[in-house]
Design a protein around this motif. Sequence first.
Motif, PDB file in Angstrom:
ATOM      1  N   ALA A   1       0.853  -1.184   0.000  1.00  0.00           N
ATOM      2  CA  ALA A   1       0.000   0.000   0.000  1.00  0.00           C
ATOM      3  C   ALA A   1       0.897   1.244   0.000  1.00  0.00           C
TER       4      ALA A   1
ATOM      5  N   PRO B   1      -3.209   7.581   3.226  1.00  0.00           N
ATOM      6  CA  PRO B   1      -3.334   6.576   2.163  1.00  0.00           C
ATOM      7  C   PRO B   1      -3.971   7.201   0.919  1.00  0.00           C
TER       8      PRO B   1
ATOM      9  N   LEU C   1      -7.965   3.780  -1.598  1.00  0.00           N
ATOM     10  CA  LEU C   1      -7.735   2.919  -0.440  1.00  0.00           C
ATOM     11  C   LEU C   1      -8.544   3.394   0.765  1.00  0.00           C
TER      12      LEU C   1
END
Length: 310
Positions: A82, A167, A171
């Motif tokens: 991520a 993020p 996401l």
Amino acid sequence: MEGFASFVLFLLVLAVVLVTLGVKSVSQGTEYTVERFGRYTHTLPPGLNFIVPILDRIGRKINMMEQVLDVPSQEVITRDNAMVTVDGVVFFQIMDAAKAAYEVHNLEYATLNLTMTNIRTVMGSMDLDELLSQRDKINAQLLTVVDDATTPWGIKVTRIEIKDIAPPRDLVDAMARQMKAERLKRAAILEAEGERQSAILKAEGEKQGAILEAEGRKEAAFRDAEARERLAEAEAKATMMVSQAIERGDINAINYFVATKYVEALQNIASAPNEKLVFMPLDASGVIGAIGGIAELAKGALGERAAGKS
């Protein structure tokens, strides 16, 4: 004389200049390093200090107070791939002026780059969920690593704080949907648990009700049996008294026995549910005579009891 006076004046001016060069006033929260012919010799603490003019000079002026560095935003890839954007802040304080001046070039730049590198290292070894929920743990790990690395530079890293973890938008949306699903799941579990508890309590109530009802029936049956037993005892005693009277040849006892059975038979016929009207001959004089016999029998029993007491 004029040349001598000029020489003396020159010496006085030179003395004033040398004293001025040799006296150094250092401010609070600051330390100066002293170099002699370019080599470090000692450090001047806050206050009034003296150095050797011409031979010594001030090398670096070091700020000994706690300082703050802003860590610019940078992208970090977590262990579960991520991409997040992270920034922070570093608090440090110089503990050794000589090391801070001569062990590293551009102390603040070196500290800042070291911190950014370790942020990528520490946060890259974690999953996204850990980054968002264990910020204190990240700060503690960064502080330990950076402080150990900067100790040779004469500084003490007192605190490292991660200010923001951002993020990507997609996401964030996915996390919001996941959170919503998790909350719905918890709500369904709590609702099912509530229904389960309600069913258990209802069953317990029905169980207790059944137990109490059974106990009630048991008590009622016990009392009915006790009543029947007492009735049977009374009938047995009455029958025994009648039998004794018959043995003595008392005709009234026979009349009482026959009248009792006669009345019971009439009662049973009259109380039958499938009978509405009954026609049958009835000897009233016989029944009256039986009742009279019962009265005589009672008088006789009472007379015997009175005689026994006298």
